[in-house]
Design an enzyme around this catalytic site. Sequence first.
Site, PDB file in Angstrom:
ATOM      1  N   ASP A 126     -18.222  14.553 -77.143  1.00 28.51           N
ATOM      2  CA  ASP A 126     -19.003  14.325 -78.355  1.00 28.51           C
ATOM      3  C   ASP A 126     -20.246  13.543 -77.949  1.00 28.51           C
ATOM      4  OD1 ASP A 126     -19.169  14.184 -81.409  1.00 28.51           O
ATOM      5  OD2 ASP A 126     -19.327  12.077 -80.857  1.00 28.51           O
ATOM      6  N   GLU A 137     -20.540  20.161 -78.067  1.00 30.49           N
ATOM      7  CA  GLU A 137     -21.005  20.712 -79.319  1.00 30.49           C
ATOM      8  C   GLU A 137     -22.381  21.310 -79.093  1.00 30.49           C
ATOM      9  OE1 GLU A 137     -20.267  19.029 -83.758  1.00 30.49           O
ATOM     10  OE2 GLU A 137     -20.261  17.611 -82.118  1.00 30.49           O
ATOM     11  N   ASP A 142     -15.485   9.170 -82.906  1.00 27.10           N
ATOM     12  CA  ASP A 142     -16.061   9.990 -81.837  1.00 27.10           C
ATOM     13  C   ASP A 142     -14.997  10.629 -80.948  1.00 27.10           C
ATOM     14  OD1 ASP A 142     -18.554   9.257 -82.807  1.00 27.10           O
ATOM     15  OD2 ASP A 142     -18.676   7.496 -81.495  1.00 27.10           O
TER      16      ASP A 142
END
Length: 410
Positions: free
Chosen positions: A193, A277, A357
């Site tokens: 993340d 991501e 997170d």
Amino acid sequence: MQLRYQFRVYPTPGQQIDLARAFGCARVVFNDGLRLRQQAHEAGEKYISDGELSRRLITQAKLTPQRAWLSEVSAVVLQQALADLNTAYRNFFASITGKRKGRKVAPPRFRSRKDNRQAIRFTKNSRFRVLDNGRLRLPKIGDLQVRWSRTLPSDPSSVAIIRDAAGRYFASFVVQTTEDESLPPVAFEVGIDLGLTHFAVMSDGTKVAAPKFLRRAARKLKRLQQDLSRKQRGSQNRKKAVVKVARAHARVADTRRDWQHKLSTTLIRENQAIYVEDLCVVGLGRTRLAKSVHDAGWTSFTGMLEYKAARYGRAFGRVDRFFPSTRMCSACGRINEKMALNVRAWDCPCGAAHDRDVNAAINVRAAGQADLNARGAHVRPGLIPAARNEAGTHPDAACPTRSVAGISVL
Ligand SMILES: [Zn+2]
């Protein structure tokens, strides 16, 4: 796969003049080509072919008084400028017709002498050569002094000469490697993340902050930029301040690149698969977070992970950026309410307690694994983009309004 090796070069004052001329000629030919194609498009004529463009803008143009000076530089440099334009057009067309996945590519734009980065490229045809004395021989430029920080693994197929905003020169070689550099397999897979409070948070709970020295350098850069803004336009002091800012900027960029190289190499060594991501940094860039986002440099970091994964036989995947990684419980799969940015920890009704997170990183890993399994049959190793391309496209100029589902690589 193709690898890029970059070294600092030190042209003499005379060579700097010759390089400036070559940068200028390449820019003129690129812009002439863009203008011709734009005019043809506006007049409803058909797209001018690559061969036709080269014939008109190089071979024929050299015979006219307006462009006779193009003969003063290597013809390969001019051909490569048009090759950049052709690549930029192809990427743009592939992007609007949907053949090219990922972010939208903007149409080519005109190059300016004020661009921060000036570049020319020599291919094998130009007979550039690394001499026994370590100098780099370039046609119509001469023998450049190079600071070799490592040795090239094999004969380079091309070299680009780059001048950055701080006035430094670099030689960027493209080398084809054939040897298998795959690392021994390991059992771990990681989801990452990328955030603002921490540079990166891993699915195993590791949190990595941007190092202090980097933040300190960034603060110094900010101060120099403020100094610059107080200088009078056109003044000698302003010119000096511009150079200072460019140098500080180059230092921050270099330091950050080194640090990101170390972190990405460690991650590649320790994990068999890495999932991130698919951030749309440009989308975020319009918000208040813009400054810190650009400073964070995620794009270059994920780019490093991508090419190192390809090089060392690891899997890399980008996960759809609209996937609710933050508010989905990684224990039960429930999608909870939206959370404010300052909520760092939360509890799911199922009883699981989450670090915001780490939970997101676990979800990224799970989504990446699921997608990779679903596409497992189509995995074709070897179709990997070069680490960075020299073409005149500006992929950051546009951002998809729709997301591309799943993993864009492999
Ligand atoms: Zn839950």
